[in-house]
Write an enzyme that holds these catalytic residues in place. Structure first.
Site, PDB file in Angstrom:
ATOM      1  CB  THR A  25      -0.907  -0.031   1.249  1.00 53.75           C
ATOM      2  OG1 THR A  25      -1.849  -1.073   1.069  1.00 53.75           O
ATOM      3  CG2 THR A  25      -1.635   1.289   1.451  1.00 53.75           C
ATOM      4  CG  HIS A 178      -5.476  -8.465   1.804  1.00 50.40           C
ATOM      5  ND1 HIS A 178      -4.859  -9.220   2.771  1.00 50.40           N
ATOM      6  CD2 HIS A 178      -5.011  -7.189   1.968  1.00 50.40           C
ATOM      7  CE1 HIS A 178      -4.058  -8.431   3.498  1.00 50.40           C
ATOM      8  NE2 HIS A 178      -4.145  -7.203   3.024  1.00 50.40           N
ATOM      9  CG  ASN A 181      -1.284  -8.401   6.767  1.00 47.91           C
ATOM     10  OD1 ASN A 181      -0.688  -9.303   7.362  1.00 47.91           O
ATOM     11  ND2 ASN A 181      -0.763  -7.782   5.722  1.00 47.91           N
ATOM     12  CE1 TYR A 183      -6.608  -3.640   6.892  1.00 49.98           C
ATOM     13  CE2 TYR A 183      -4.946  -5.155   6.058  1.00 49.98           C
ATOM     14  CZ  TYR A 183      -5.303  -3.909   6.563  1.00 49.98           C
ATOM     15  OH  TYR A 183      -4.334  -2.941   6.734  1.00 49.98           O
ATOM     16  CG  ASN A 238      -4.574  -3.898  10.736  1.00 51.77           C
ATOM     17  OD1 ASN A 238      -4.382  -2.744  11.097  1.00 51.77           O
ATOM     18  ND2 ASN A 238      -4.295  -4.329   9.520  1.00 51.77           N
TER      19      ASN A 238
HETATM   20  C1  LIG Z   1       4.598   0.170   2.933  1.00 53.67           C
HETATM   21  C2  LIG Z   1       3.971  -1.193   3.118  1.00 53.67           C
HETATM   22  C3  LIG Z   1       2.708  -1.439   2.616  1.00 53.67           C
HETATM   23  C4  LIG Z   1       2.129  -2.700   2.720  1.00 53.67           C
HETATM   24  N1  LIG Z   1       0.914  -2.939   2.140  1.00 53.67           N
HETATM   25  C5  LIG Z   1       0.395  -4.192   2.111  1.00 53.67           C
HETATM   26  C6  LIG Z   1      -0.800  -4.478   1.393  1.00 53.67           C
HETATM   27  O1  LIG Z   1      -1.387  -3.612   0.731  1.00 53.67           O
HETATM   28  N2  LIG Z   1      -1.270  -5.749   1.429  1.00 53.67           N
HETATM   29  C7  LIG Z   1      -0.631  -6.751   2.127  1.00 53.67           C
HETATM   30  O2  LIG Z   1      -1.098  -7.878   2.130  1.00 53.67           O
HETATM   31  N3  LIG Z   1       0.521  -6.502   2.791  1.00 53.67           N
HETATM   32  C8  LIG Z   1       1.051  -5.265   2.783  1.00 53.67           C
HETATM   33  N4  LIG Z   1       2.251  -5.024   3.408  1.00 53.67           N
HETATM   34  C9  LIG Z   1       3.037  -6.159   3.929  1.00 53.67           C
HETATM   35  C10 LIG Z   1       4.042  -6.620   2.859  1.00 53.67           C
HETATM   36  O3  LIG Z   1       3.378  -7.181   1.741  1.00 53.67           O
HETATM   37  C11 LIG Z   1       4.990  -7.693   3.422  1.00 53.67           C
HETATM   38  O4  LIG Z   1       4.219  -8.745   3.941  1.00 53.67           O
HETATM   39  C12 LIG Z   1       5.911  -7.153   4.498  1.00 53.67           C
HETATM   40  O5  LIG Z   1       6.523  -5.931   4.109  1.00 53.67           O
HETATM   41  C13 LIG Z   1       7.019  -8.169   4.851  1.00 53.67           C
HETATM   42  O6  LIG Z   1       7.782  -8.474   3.705  1.00 53.67           O
HETATM   43  P1  LIG Z   1       9.256  -7.834   3.474  1.00 53.67           P
HETATM   44  O7  LIG Z   1      10.039  -8.158   4.710  1.00 53.67           O
HETATM   45  O8  LIG Z   1       9.798  -8.491   2.245  1.00 53.67           O
HETATM   46  O9  LIG Z   1       9.049  -6.347   3.343  1.00 53.67           O
HETATM   47  C14 LIG Z   1       2.833  -3.749   3.378  1.00 53.67           C
HETATM   48  C15 LIG Z   1       4.099  -3.478   3.902  1.00 53.67           C
HETATM   49  C16 LIG Z   1       4.673  -2.227   3.779  1.00 53.67           C
HETATM   50  C17 LIG Z   1       6.079  -1.984   4.320  1.00 53.67           C
END
Ligand SMILES: Cc1cc2nc3c(=O)[nH]c(=O)nc-3n(C[C@H](O)[C@H](O)[C@H](O)COP(=O)(O)O)c2cc1C
Length: 370
Positions: A25, A178, A181, A183, A238
């Protein structure tokens, strides 16, 4: 055993490699319409085997944050068409993450300023991001939701079905539902947010019923081979909580297995935090979850996520722990992440200040190796 850079077939999706861009996001879609710069942002990252878009609201009721995109109005779909065309022009594959936030919302974002909806009228100890009366961004407590009536659930299932159809019409290669997390779908799954006494609450089977309804509708509409799902069995994101996630998610795996999904995407541990974080008495056994899915006939690609680096990812794929690995934060800062991983090149540093909201800075201006 395959490597991170080998191709992968996931249902109808042919991935050039096993590096997936996780949904992220970015709050850069005023009026819920993805602007032209969003097409550039995703096209810059099109060398990923698969791009999963940022979470995208299936209805206004499904909206929970300022400036996140939707998939329910013609102008939103036109914005997404720009994105899918740009990604396909670069040879990429892209699915959209279908989102209903449930209780993680605020009255100011809901139709007619109403309360957000949820399985039960239990407020999350959680914040969301809105525009205040002066138009400035502000973090606020989520609003107390009202419990959905039983006869409202089929309408929301239809909203998912309609959004899946709209996604395909807008040029997406498929969708990721989705269910992670904290939701709406996750709120139904977990006893911390679901106190219903009807067929959608109580037992594990009842709490997973809404997930099954949604997944069957989406699969019926666009085919299992274009459908994936994201789950996060133990994350506390959340205010998501369940004291006994292992049997709950084993049942979820059994519900998913017959649907012939393209992929199942699992966040291991606390989203954005520790991968060995757990809820319940014992560490969560992800191998057992994968085995349950396979034993029940599930053939979807198994995508894992959360704080993976190249060596973790190679080990996960080499050992058969996963078929592909999703990277989130590294993809924000490194549009050419696949090349950098392949060449062991250094990664750009993530700018935390430009994650949510704003324009090109921290969005489309991270440098590539070239
Ligand atoms: C800025 C940001 C926005 C995110 N938005 C979403 C999202 O829209 N949907 C979702 O399922 N997870 C979202 N996440 C979680 C990421 O998809 C991911 O699970 C998390 O960053 C861990 O992976 P990484 O260590 O590779 O960053 C978001 C994480 C970050 C940092």
């Amino acid at each position: 055993m395959p490597t991170l850079f080998d191709p992968l077939t996931a249902g109808a999706l042919s991935l050039a490699n096993r590096v997936v861009m996780a949904p992220l996001t970015r709050n850069r879609s005023p009026n819920a319409i993805p602007p032209p710069r969003t097409a550039l942002y995703y096209a810059q990252r099109a060398t990923a085997g698969l791009l999963v878009t940022e979470a995208t609201a299936i209805t206004q009721q499904g909206q929970g944050y300022a400036d996140v995109p939707g998939l329910y109005a013609p102008e939103q779909l036109e914005g997404w068409r720009r994105v899918t065309d740009a990604v396909h022009a670069e040879g990429g594959r892209i699915v959209v993450q279908l989102w209903h936030v449930g209780r993680i919302s605020h009255t100011s974002l809901q139709p007619d300023g109403q309360a957000p909806v949820a399985p039960s009228a239990i407020a999350a100890r959680s914040k969301t991001f809105i525009h205040d009366a002066d138009g400035n961004g502000a973090f606020v407590d989520t609003s107390t939701p009202r419990a959905l009536e039983l006869d409202e659930l089929p309408g929301i299932v239809e909203d998912y079905r309609r959004a899946a159809r709209a996604a395909i019409d807008a040029g997406f290669d498929g969708v990721e539902v989705h269910a992670a997390n904290g939701y709406l779908i996750d709120q139904f799954l977990r006893s911390g947010s679901n106190a219903r006494t009807d067929a959608y609450g109580g037992s594990i089977e009842n709490r997973a019923r809404f997930l099954g309804d949604v997944m069957r509708a989406v699969v019926e509409e666009i085919g299992g081979d274009r459908t994936g799902i994201r789950i996060s069995p133990v994350t506390p994101a959340n205010d998501a909580y369940d004291p006994d996630p292992q049997p709950l998610f084993a049942h979820v795996a059994e519900v998913l297995a017959p649907l012939d999904l393209a992929f199942v995407h699992i966040i291991e541990g606390a989203t954005g935090g520790e991968r060995d974080y757990t809820q319940g008495d014992a560490p969560f056994d992800y191998a057992a979850l994968k085995a349950t899915y396979a034993q029940a006939g599930g053939r979807g690609a198994w995508i894992v996520n959360n704080d993976y680096d190249k060596s973790d990812a190679e080990a996960a794929i080499g050992s058969g722990h996963a078929d592909a690995v999703a990277f989130g934060r590294p993809f924000i800062a490194n549009p050419d992440l696949v090349r950098r991983l392949r060449e062991d090149a250094p990664l750009n540093t993530l700018d935390q200040a430009t994650l949510y909201g704003g324009g090109d800075a921290g969005y489309t201006d991270y440098p590539t190796l070239d």
